[in-house]
Design a protein around this motif. Sequence first.
Motif, mmCIF file in Angstrom:
data_model
loop_
_atom_site.group_PDB
_atom_site.id
_atom_site.type_symbol
_atom_site.label_atom_id
_atom_site.label_comp_id
_atom_site.label_asym_id
_atom_site.label_seq_id
_atom_site.Cartn_x
_atom_site.Cartn_y
_atom_site.Cartn_z
ATOM 1 N N TYR A 90 22.399 14.479 25.273
ATOM 2 C CA TYR A 90 22.112 15.875 24.946
ATOM 3 C C TYR A 90 23.367 16.715 25.122
ATOM 4 C CZ TYR A 90 21.553 16.221 30.046
ATOM 5 O OH TYR A 90 21.760 16.166 31.405
ATOM 6 N N LEU A 91 23.424 17.791 24.359
ATOM 7 C CA LEU A 91 24.554 18.721 24.390
ATOM 8 C C LEU A 91 24.037 20.144 24.349
ATOM 9 C CD1 LEU A 91 26.785 16.981 21.684
ATOM 10 C CD2 LEU A 91 27.163 16.929 24.139
ATOM 11 N N TYR A 92 24.940 21.066 24.642
ATOM 12 C CA TYR A 92 24.601 22.488 24.612
ATOM 13 C C TYR A 92 25.476 23.221 23.598
ATOM 14 C CZ TYR A 92 22.606 21.200 29.117
ATOM 15 O OH TYR A 92 21.897 20.579 30.118
ATOM 16 N N VAL A 93 24.896 24.231 22.967
ATOM 17 C CA VAL A 93 25.655 25.145 22.116
ATOM 18 C C VAL A 93 25.436 26.545 22.685
ATOM 19 C CG1 VAL A 93 25.528 23.696 20.053
ATOM 20 C CG2 VAL A 93 23.758 25.392 20.451
ATOM 21 N N PRO A 94 26.398 27.450 22.486
ATOM 22 C CA PRO A 94 26.300 28.762 23.137
ATOM 23 C C PRO A 94 25.144 29.641 22.658
ATOM 24 C CG PRO A 94 28.531 28.364 22.308
ATOM 25 C CD PRO A 94 27.680 27.257 21.828
ATOM 26 N N LYS A 95 24.830 29.632 21.358
ATOM 27 C CA LYS A 95 23.881 30.609 20.809
ATOM 28 C C LYS A 95 22.700 29.966 20.094
ATOM 29 C CE LYS A 95 26.406 34.182 21.896
ATOM 30 N NZ LYS A 95 25.968 35.017 22.981
ATOM 31 N N LYS A 96 21.498 30.425 20.429
ATOM 32 C CA LYS A 96 20.296 29.913 19.767
ATOM 33 C C LYS A 96 20.215 30.357 18.304
ATOM 34 C CE LYS A 96 17.494 33.641 21.696
ATOM 35 N NZ LYS A 96 16.429 33.990 22.612
ATOM 36 N N GLN A 97 20.801 31.499 17.984
ATOM 37 C CA GLN A 97 20.800 31.975 16.599
ATOM 38 C C GLN A 97 21.575 31.005 15.695
ATOM 39 O OE1 GLN A 97 19.031 34.724 15.617
ATOM 40 N NE2 GLN A 97 19.491 34.092 13.534
ATOM 41 N N ARG A 98 22.760 30.574 16.145
ATOM 42 C CA ARG A 98 23.562 29.619 15.361
ATOM 43 C C ARG A 98 22.878 28.260 15.266
ATOM 44 N NH1 ARG A 98 29.488 28.754 16.294
ATOM 45 N NH2 ARG A 98 29.182 27.470 14.459
ATOM 46 N N LEU A 99 22.180 27.863 16.329
ATOM 47 C CA LEU A 99 21.449 26.599 16.298
ATOM 48 C C LEU A 99 20.337 26.656 15.249
ATOM 49 C CD1 LEU A 99 21.096 23.761 17.448
ATOM 50 C CD2 LEU A 99 19.696 24.742 19.267
ATOM 51 N N GLY A 100 19.625 27.762 15.204
ATOM 52 C CA GLY A 100 18.579 27.948 14.202
ATOM 53 C C GLY A 100 19.133 27.952 12.785
ATOM 54 N N GLN A 101 20.250 28.632 12.584
ATOM 55 C CA GLN A 101 20.886 28.667 11.260
ATOM 56 C C GLN A 101 21.324 27.277 10.836
ATOM 57 O OE1 GLN A 101 24.030 31.488 11.936
ATOM 58 N NE2 GLN A 101 22.777 33.268 11.383
ATOM 59 N N SER A 102 21.891 26.511 11.745
ATOM 60 C CA SER A 102 22.328 25.158 11.427
ATOM 61 C C SER A 102 21.147 24.268 11.052
ATOM 62 C CB SER A 102 23.071 24.538 12.614
ATOM 63 O OG SER A 102 24.265 25.240 12.855
ATOM 64 N N ALA A 103 19.988 24.565 11.630
ATOM 65 C CA ALA A 103 18.780 23.792 11.334
ATOM 66 C C ALA A 103 18.116 24.253 10.040
ATOM 67 C CB ALA A 103 17.802 23.887 12.493
ATOM 68 N N GLY A 104 18.689 25.269 9.396
ATOM 69 C CA GLY A 104 18.142 25.757 8.138
ATOM 70 C C GLY A 104 17.057 26.799 8.292
ATOM 71 N N LEU A 105 17.005 27.447 9.446
ATOM 72 C CA LEU A 105 15.990 28.467 9.704
ATOM 73 C C LEU A 105 16.581 29.864 9.582
ATOM 74 C CD1 LEU A 105 14.421 26.951 12.944
ATOM 75 C CD2 LEU A 105 13.596 26.676 10.612
ATOM 76 N N SER A 106 15.715 30.832 9.355
ATOM 77 C CA SER A 106 16.175 32.222 9.341
ATOM 78 C C SER A 106 16.056 32.847 10.727
ATOM 79 C CB SER A 106 15.366 33.042 8.331
ATOM 80 O OG SER A 106 13.993 32.991 8.669
#
Length: 123
Positions: A77-93
Amino acid sequence: MARPIYVRFDTPTELADKALQLVQIASETGKIRVGTNEVTKSSERAEAKLVVMAEDVDPVEILVHIPMLCEEKRIPYLYVPKKQRLGQSAGLSKSAASVAIVDAGEAKVLLDELGQAFPTLKK
């Protein structure tokens, strides 16, 4: 700002960017699970190949169990700083607290690279 209790190690920016890239490619050509409930289920079933969590989740209790579950099932598992960018990368708005990579699709090499980097980060 203090680090949330579920963040067990620092993920270098370079690896966090690669993790976001992996999520994006896997969402387009493979299979991902988005959201803490889906990540929990795919981790319990040992379907997840890698779990990516955001560091800015509130309340933190949402993700507290995920690192322990991943370690129990031997899932990196890894961490990314922002949940907004994670959602965008997953193709979500909208934002996403966590994502599980079930099938990397065309990003298999990237998945292998991040999986190999995981043990060195945990120390």
